[in-house]
Design a protein around this motif. Structure first.
Motif, short mmCIF file in Angstrom:
data_model
loop_
_atom_site.label_atom_id
_atom_site.label_comp_id
_atom_site.label_asym_id
_atom_site.label_seq_id
_atom_site.Cartn_x
_atom_site.Cartn_y
_atom_site.Cartn_z
N THR A 105 -24.17 35.26 -30.06
CA THR A 105 -25.24 34.41 -30.60
C THR A 105 -26.51 34.53 -29.77
O THR A 105 -27.62 34.61 -30.31
CB THR A 105 -24.77 32.94 -30.64
OG1 THR A 105 -24.23 32.60 -29.36
CG2 THR A 105 -23.72 32.71 -31.71
N ALA A 106 -26.35 34.56 -28.45
CA ALA A 106 -27.54 34.63 -27.59
C ALA A 106 -28.21 35.99 -27.71
O ALA A 106 -29.44 36.09 -27.73
CB ALA A 106 -27.15 34.35 -26.14
N ASN A 107 -27.40 37.04 -27.80
CA ASN A 107 -27.96 38.38 -27.93
C ASN A 107 -28.75 38.53 -29.23
O ASN A 107 -29.76 39.24 -29.28
CB ASN A 107 -26.84 39.42 -27.85
CG ASN A 107 -27.35 40.83 -28.08
OD1 ASN A 107 -27.16 41.39 -29.15
ND2 ASN A 107 -28.04 41.37 -27.09
N ALA A 108 -28.28 37.85 -30.28
CA ALA A 108 -29.00 37.92 -31.56
C ALA A 108 -30.42 37.38 -31.41
O ALA A 108 -31.38 37.95 -31.93
CB ALA A 108 -28.25 37.14 -32.63
N ILE A 109 -30.56 36.29 -30.66
CA ILE A 109 -31.89 35.73 -30.43
C ILE A 109 -32.67 36.64 -29.47
O ILE A 109 -33.86 36.91 -29.68
CB ILE A 109 -31.80 34.29 -29.85
CG1 ILE A 109 -30.93 33.40 -30.74
CG2 ILE A 109 -33.21 33.68 -29.68
CD1 ILE A 109 -31.43 33.13 -32.13
N TYR A 110 -31.97 37.14 -28.45
CA TYR A 110 -32.62 38.04 -27.48
C TYR A 110 -33.27 39.22 -28.20
O TYR A 110 -34.41 39.60 -27.92
CB TYR A 110 -31.59 38.54 -26.45
CG TYR A 110 -32.12 39.65 -25.57
CD1 TYR A 110 -32.90 39.35 -24.44
CD2 TYR A 110 -31.87 40.99 -25.87
CE1 TYR A 110 -33.41 40.37 -23.65
CE2 TYR A 110 -32.37 42.01 -25.10
CZ TYR A 110 -33.15 41.70 -23.98
OH TYR A 110 -33.65 42.70 -23.20
N GLN A 111 -32.54 39.80 -29.14
CA GLN A 111 -33.06 40.97 -29.85
C GLN A 111 -34.27 40.62 -30.73
O GLN A 111 -34.95 41.52 -31.23
CB GLN A 111 -31.96 41.62 -30.70
CG GLN A 111 -30.87 42.27 -29.89
CD GLN A 111 -30.10 43.31 -30.67
OE1 GLN A 111 -30.65 43.99 -31.53
NE2 GLN A 111 -28.82 43.43 -30.39
N ASN A 112 -34.50 39.33 -30.94
CA ASN A 112 -35.62 38.94 -31.78
C ASN A 112 -36.69 38.15 -31.02
O ASN A 112 -37.45 37.39 -31.62
CB ASN A 112 -35.12 38.15 -32.98
CG ASN A 112 -34.42 39.05 -33.98
OD1 ASN A 112 -35.07 39.83 -34.68
ND2 ASN A 112 -33.09 39.00 -34.00
N ILE A 113 -36.72 38.37 -29.71
CA ILE A 113 -37.74 37.69 -28.89
C ILE A 113 -39.15 37.97 -29.44
O ILE A 113 -39.98 37.07 -29.55
CB ILE A 113 -37.61 38.11 -27.40
CG1 ILE A 113 -36.40 37.41 -26.78
CG2 ILE A 113 -38.89 37.76 -26.62
CD1 ILE A 113 -36.12 37.78 -25.34
N SER A 114 -39.37 39.21 -29.83
CA SER A 114 -40.73 39.56 -30.29
C SER A 114 -41.10 38.81 -31.58
O SER A 114 -42.25 38.46 -31.79
CB SER A 114 -40.87 41.06 -30.48
OG SER A 114 -39.93 41.50 -31.43
N PHE A 115 -40.09 38.57 -32.43
CA PHE A 115 -40.35 37.78 -33.65
C PHE A 115 -40.82 36.37 -33.28
O PHE A 115 -41.81 35.87 -33.81
CB PHE A 115 -39.08 37.71 -34.51
CG PHE A 115 -39.16 36.71 -35.64
CD1 PHE A 115 -39.81 37.02 -36.82
CD2 PHE A 115 -38.59 35.45 -35.51
CE1 PHE A 115 -39.91 36.10 -37.85
CE2 PHE A 115 -38.68 34.52 -36.54
CZ PHE A 115 -39.35 34.84 -37.71
#
Lengths: 395, 373
Positions: A105-115
């Motif tokens: 779950t955390a990695n999913a958000i990490y991958q979308n930091i730029s969003f």
């Protein structure tokens, strides 16, 4: 491109495979599973966002995303087709240096930091796509801001004997969290996390980056990120929520939640009178034709149905047909399913686009003495004429 | 089909529907539990790939505009083409349209002339049907006729006054035409749907209006056909077509869709009827309700008894209430123990507990929008 600053961006975790929903999620992401006659599970958190004044929502998809993508579309049914913000479906994608699936779950958000950075938000609201509830997130965000909290976690009181199944927040009298225990054997309190978090974006970003650099981390909010933030001495608060909330991640809880929408004064009232409305994508279907001669109906029936049979205490979804002499009791019939004449269905969930041919018998009566056995028929299955599906059987 | 545009007349027959069209156009009259009459017209056009439609309306059009909006439900929210409302006083014409020809002439410059499509389908919203208009246009082009009118058998009955009726010979050619006439049973009634070339339509409207001819059927179709100046073909439609040109017909036809054959003739595969989305909750059927032979839309709470009736969205039927042979529009509330037979309840009507209202099939009791009884 520079966007106007947003106070809060919501990130909805909708990538779960939902393997405990068995055949119902064989070809469908869990958040796209039908609920309550015309809804899909994701309608609830999405409608909550809109009703809470949040107009920027990222939906993180991974497993079977096609149906979900199509369902969300441009977000118009939820009023999220905005020129600034609105809804964005965020699947994992290949980057120049590396590409990978969402590891947690955390990695999913990490991958979308730029969003998230594009909106430069004060706070980020993290939501799950598999809960049925109505909640004003604005109140929670206000609580978060008033307490100058770094992380606020929505909690609800669960019976003490069930507490060991949840992530438990142990709090001080002022509501601040001093300890977080994931599924404790000997729980100290019964404040169960609902999987709804408000983070200060500056804090979250910092810990997401740190978490990503830790090779031993499972990149999970509950297991890794929140304990790390807590251990570093930041301010975490528990936010009490008292309304209806149900994790519909299992067959029995999905069945129960559907049944809890029924009755003159249901536990979970889908009717939006005076309270926040739940929005869904609507399809062009005529009004239903109803010819039910039985007593004790107590059912929800959506549009586009033709119902000739006897129905009791059930949810009949959009576009279904129930033939003459059919009997449906204590069951959920998902959209566009045909139940032919003389079929008997009890204590069952019948998936979308199924056909149950004449004389078939699915499930059995519930005597109340043993555990209720829910029979399940997966999406687009055909049950042959006179076929018998035993109580608890999954097809 | 990209080469067709539509022109829809929203106010035709308003005057013969009495109080139901006091504050709305016939086009925006609710029908069949969740539709407005114009939904069928616009959906038929949309299903034929028509992406450029003008809706002519001159009064009471608030509810129509509210319902149709930008036309997105019919895929008409487009950069090019799309949906346009055509109203009097909006194109340099300072009076109401006395007939279709004046309306066509009025929108000739601003709308028809700018269009790129070669063919125009003219339609109104009085006849409810699901028709494949692509077939109609193909037949029109193949026939080489100037105008094709869509007709329906079994409507003319010596009593019902028809705008236009035709008699066909054995080859299917029109052998006689009657206008504003209670034609005998062997005549076929016009469904108000015409196909012709855009150029011809513009030219016709200009000429007719210059000569003070404004009635489309009488002063153009019949007159020019009789004078041998216009070739007219008939396209016979043989599926369900419900003519809602009077209150009695409207009432009868609403209840008619309860019958399976009629319902299935109206809701056909590939001819989806679109409407404005209202996003209601599924209807709740209570423990003691009894709902037999009814059409029921979303968002209702039904605790009483309903028989052979049409219930629109968000109808509340209280315990012990009894409703039979009724058309009950959106947001109505029927009180405890109330008894209704042969009634039309316009939107937002409230029937208090114990009230009894009984009409007849020919003369249903009609309650106006927002009435409290």
């Amino acid at each position: 491109m520079n966007f106007q600053k947003k106070r809060c961006v919501a990130m909805l975790l909708a990538g779960g495979q939902g393997s405990r929903l068995l055949v119902l999620t064989e070809n469908t992401a869990k958040p796209a599973v039908p609920f309550g006659g015309k809804y899909r599970i994701i309608d609830f958190p999405l409608s909550n966002c809109v009703n809470s004044g949040i107009d920027t929502v990222g939906i993180l998809t991974q497993y079977q995303p096609l149906e979900l993508n199509e369902y969300i579309g441009n977000g118009q049914p939820w009023g999220l087709n905005r020129s600034h913000g609105g809804v964005s479906v965020l699947p994992p994608y290949a980057r120049s240096k590396k590409s990978e699936w969402y590891k947690g779950t955390a990695n999913a958000i990490y991958q979308n930091i730029s969003f998230i950075e594009r909106y430069d938000p004060e706070n980020v609201l993290i939501l799950s796509g598999d809960h049925i509830y109505r909640m004003d997130y604005a109140k929670m965000i206000r609580f978060h801001e008033e307490h100058d909290s770094d992380v606020t976690i929505a909690v609800r009181q669960v019976p003490m004997e069930e507490a060991s199944r949840f992530g438990i927040m142990n709090t001080n009298p002022d509501g601040s969290i001093y300890e977080f225990e994931e599924k404790p054997k000997h729980p100290k309190s019964n404040n169960a996390s609902m999987g709804i978090y408000v983070f200060k974006w500056s804090i979250l970003k910092q810990y997401l980056i740190a978490d990503e650099e830790d090779p031993n981390s499972e990149n999970d909010f509950g297991k890794n990120v929140i304990p790390a933030i807590l251990n570093a001495g930041h301010k975490l608060f528990a936010y009490d929520f008292e309304g209806y909330w149900k994790d519909v991640g299992t067959i029995s809880s999905l069945w129960e939640a559907n049944m809890e929408t029924l009755g003159p004064d249901p536990e979970f009232n889908l009717y939006g009178d005076g309270v926040a409305k739940i929005y869904a994508r609507n399809y062009a279907l005529p009004a239903s034709y109803i010819d039910v001669h039985s007593k004790n109906i107590n059912c929800l029936i959506a549009e586009g149905c033709e119902v000739y049979g006897d129905i009791h205490h059930s949810v009949i979804s959009t576009g279904c047909r129930v033939g003459k002499g059919a009997l449906i009791e204590d069951s959920v019939i998902m959209p566009n399913t045909v139940i032919e004449d003389g079929v008997i269905i009890r204590n069952a969930i019948i998936g979308e686009d199924c056909k149950v041919c004449k004389g078939a018998v699915i499930g059995g009566t519930f005597t109340g003495t043993e555990k209720r056995q829910i029979s399940v028929v997966g999406k687009a299955h055909v049950i042959e004429a006179n076929q018998v599906v035993k109580p608890g059987e999954v097809i | 089909m990209k080469n067709i545009m539509g022109l829809v007349f929203a106010n035709i027959y308003d005057s013969s529907l009495g109080q139901l069209t006091n504050k709305r156009t016939l086009a925006s009259l609710p029908f069949g539990g969740r539709y407005r009459q114009i939904d069928f017209t616009l959906s038929n056009l949309a299903n034929a790939g028509v992406r450029h439609i003008g809706v002519v309306t001159q009064y009471n059009f608030q509810s129509l505009m509210n319902h149709v909006g930008s036309g997105e439900e019919w895929d008409l929210e487009l950069e090019e083409g799309g949906l346009e409302f055509i109203t009097p006083f909006s194109m340099g014409v300072g009076n109401n349209f006395r007939g279709k020809l004046e309306a066509i002439e009025a929108c000739s410059k601003g709308f028809l002339e700018r269009a790129k499509e070669d063919y125009v389908i003219l339609a109104d919203a009085a006849v409810v049907c699901a028709i494949n208009l692509e077939d109609v246009v193909k037949a029109h082009i193949a026939s080489g006729k100037d105008v094709t009118v869509v007709v329906k058998a079994g409507i003319a009955n010596d009593r019902k006054q028809l705008d236009l009726a035709v008699r066909l010979d054995e080859e299917g050619e029109i052998s006689d035409m009657a206008v504003d006439y209670a034609a005998p049973e062997d005549y076929l009634a016009s469904m108000g749907i015409f196909v012709m070339r855009r150029e011809l339509l513009m030219q016709t409207a200009e000429e007719c209006v210059a000569h003070n001819r404004y009635r489309f059927e009488r002063e153009f179709i019949l007159q020019d056909w009789a004078d041998g100046k216009l070739s007219v073909g008939a396209y016979e439609f043989d599926d369900v077509a419900l003519f809602n040109e009077s209150t009695e017909e409207y009432f009868r036809n609403n209840l008619a869709i309860i019958e399976k054959e009629i319902r299935h003739g109206l809701y056909r595969d590939g001819l989806t009827i679109y409407t404005k989305v209202r996003d209601q909750v599924p209807t709740y059927y209570g423990e003691n309700c009894e709902i037999n032979d009814c059409i029921v839309a979303d968002g209702c709470v039904l605790l009483g008894t309903a028989d052979n009736s049409v219930l629109f969205r968000r109808v509340r039927l209280s315990t012990g209430a009894f409703v039979k042979n009724c058309v009950i529009m959106a947001n109505c509330e029927i009180g405890i123990g109330a008894h209704l037979e042969y009634c039309i309840l316009d939107k937002d009507v409230k029937i208090n507990a114990g009230v009894k209202l009984i009409g007849t099939p020919e003369h249903p009791v009609i309650l106006n929008r927002g009435d409290v009884v």
